[in-house]
Scaffold this active site. Structure first.
Site, PDB file in Angstrom:
ATOM      1  N   SER A 135       0.718  -1.034  -0.040  1.00 15.54           N
ATOM      2  CA  SER A 135      -0.096   0.069   0.104  1.00 15.54           C
ATOM      3  C   SER A 135       0.842   1.289  -0.158  1.00 15.54           C
ATOM      4  CB  SER A 135      -0.882  -0.291   1.172  1.00 15.54           C
ATOM      5  OG  SER A 135      -2.072   1.052   1.065  1.00 15.54           O
ATOM      6  N   HIS A 171      -4.465  -2.031  -3.993  1.00 16.68           N
ATOM      7  CA  HIS A 171      -5.795  -2.084  -3.819  1.00 16.68           C
ATOM      8  C   HIS A 171      -6.838  -1.905  -4.873  1.00 16.68           C
ATOM      9  CE1 HIS A 171      -4.076  -2.262   0.115  1.00 16.68           C
ATOM     10  NE2 HIS A 171      -4.106  -1.063   0.151  1.00 16.68           N
TER      11      HIS A 171
END
Length: 229
Positions: A135, A171
Site C-alpha cells: 500500500s 488495492h
C-alpha cells in the site's frame, strides 16, 4: 550475498498468507521471494518500517507475532518519537530485506525526508538490499498514486521518492475509488503511466524496469494504465 540488481517488490499483499478455514496463519510467501531475491541465507534479516502509521506499537506487535517462529530474523526501525537506532544507515545496510507497511504515504515520505531516510534507503537499494512494502509502502517508491492520506475521499499524490518513474495504484479491486481515480490521474497527466495491483498481487522491479507480477492467490491481476494519444 545481495541482490544482483537493485530490486523492489511493490505490493498490495498483507503480512499473512491467504488461508482456508481451519488452516493456521502463516507468513505471506512474498517474504520468501524477497529473501530469495536478496540472496539471503537460511535466516534472512528483515527490517520493518511503519512510519506510514506513525510507528504504532500495536502494528509492530502484530508483525513480530507473525514472524515469531519463522526463519526470519526480524527487526524494526522506528522514528517516533525518536529513532530507535544510533546508526540507522548501518542497521539498514545490514539487512537482506526492508519492508514498509501501509498507512499514509504522504506522512511517510515527509517523515523520511526530515530524517534523511530517502538517501539511506537509496543506498540500500543500490547495495542489493531488497526493498518492498504494501500500500503506502508500495506507492512510496514511485512518482505517486491514489491515496487516502488526506481523508476518506481519495486524492492524487505526486510526491513519492520517484525512483520508479511510474504511478502506482494499490488495492485496485477492493476499494471502489481507486480504479477511476487512477484512470483520471493518468488521463490528465498528473501521473505518468501507472502500474496497479489487486489485493494479493505484487510488482517486481529490477532497477527501474518492471519484470514480473506475482500473486499470493488465484484470480487477481496487475495492470498497466497508460494515457491515450
Amino acid at each position: 550475498m545481495p541482490a544482483s540488481e537493485p530490486t523492489i517488490l511493490a505490493t498490495s499483499m498483507g503480512i499473512y498468507a491467504p488461508r482456508r478455514d481451519g488452516e493456521p496463519r502463516r507468513v505471506n510467501p512474498v517474504f520468501d521471494l524477497a529473501a530469495e531475491l536478496a540472496g539471503a541465507g537460511p535466516q534472512p534479516k528483515i527490517c520493518f518500517l511503519n512510519q506510514a502509521e506513525g510507528d504504532q506499537p500495536s502494528t509492530l506487535t502484530r508483525v513480530y507475532e507473525a514472524f515469531a517462529g519463522s526463519r526470519f530474523r526480524m527487526s524494526h526501525l522506528a522514528l517516533f518519537p525518536m529513532p530507535n537506532s544510533d546508526d540507522i544507515r548501518a542497521h539498514l545496510l545490514g539487512q537482506d530485506v526492508i519492508w514498509v507497511g501501509g498507512g499514509s504515504v504522504a506522512n511517510l515520505c515527509a517523515v523520511w525526508r526530515v530524517h534523511g531516510l530517502g538517501e539511506i534507503l537509496r543506498e540500500c537499494w543500490a547495495a542489493g538490499v531488497v526493498l518492498g512494502g504494501v500500500s503506502a509502502g508500495s506507492i512510496c517508491w514511485h512518482v505517486g498514486g491514489a491515496t487516502d492520506s488526506f481523508g476518506t475521499d481519495l486524492r492524487g499524490f505526486t510526491d513519492g521518492l520517484g525512483w520508479l518513474p511510474y504511478g502506482n495504484g494499490v488495492h485496485y479491486d477492493s476499494e471502489e475509488q481507486r480504479r477511476p481515480l487512477m484512470h483520471r490521474l493518468v488521463g490528465d497527466g498528473t501521473l505518468p503511466t501507472a502500474h496497479c495491483t489487486d489485493d494479493g498481487t505484487g510488482l517486481l522491479y529490477r532497477g527501474e524496469k518492471l519484470v514480473e507480477a506475482v500473486a499470493d492467490r488465484p484470480g487477481v491481476s496487475a495492470y498497466e494504465v497508460t494515457r491515450s494519444p
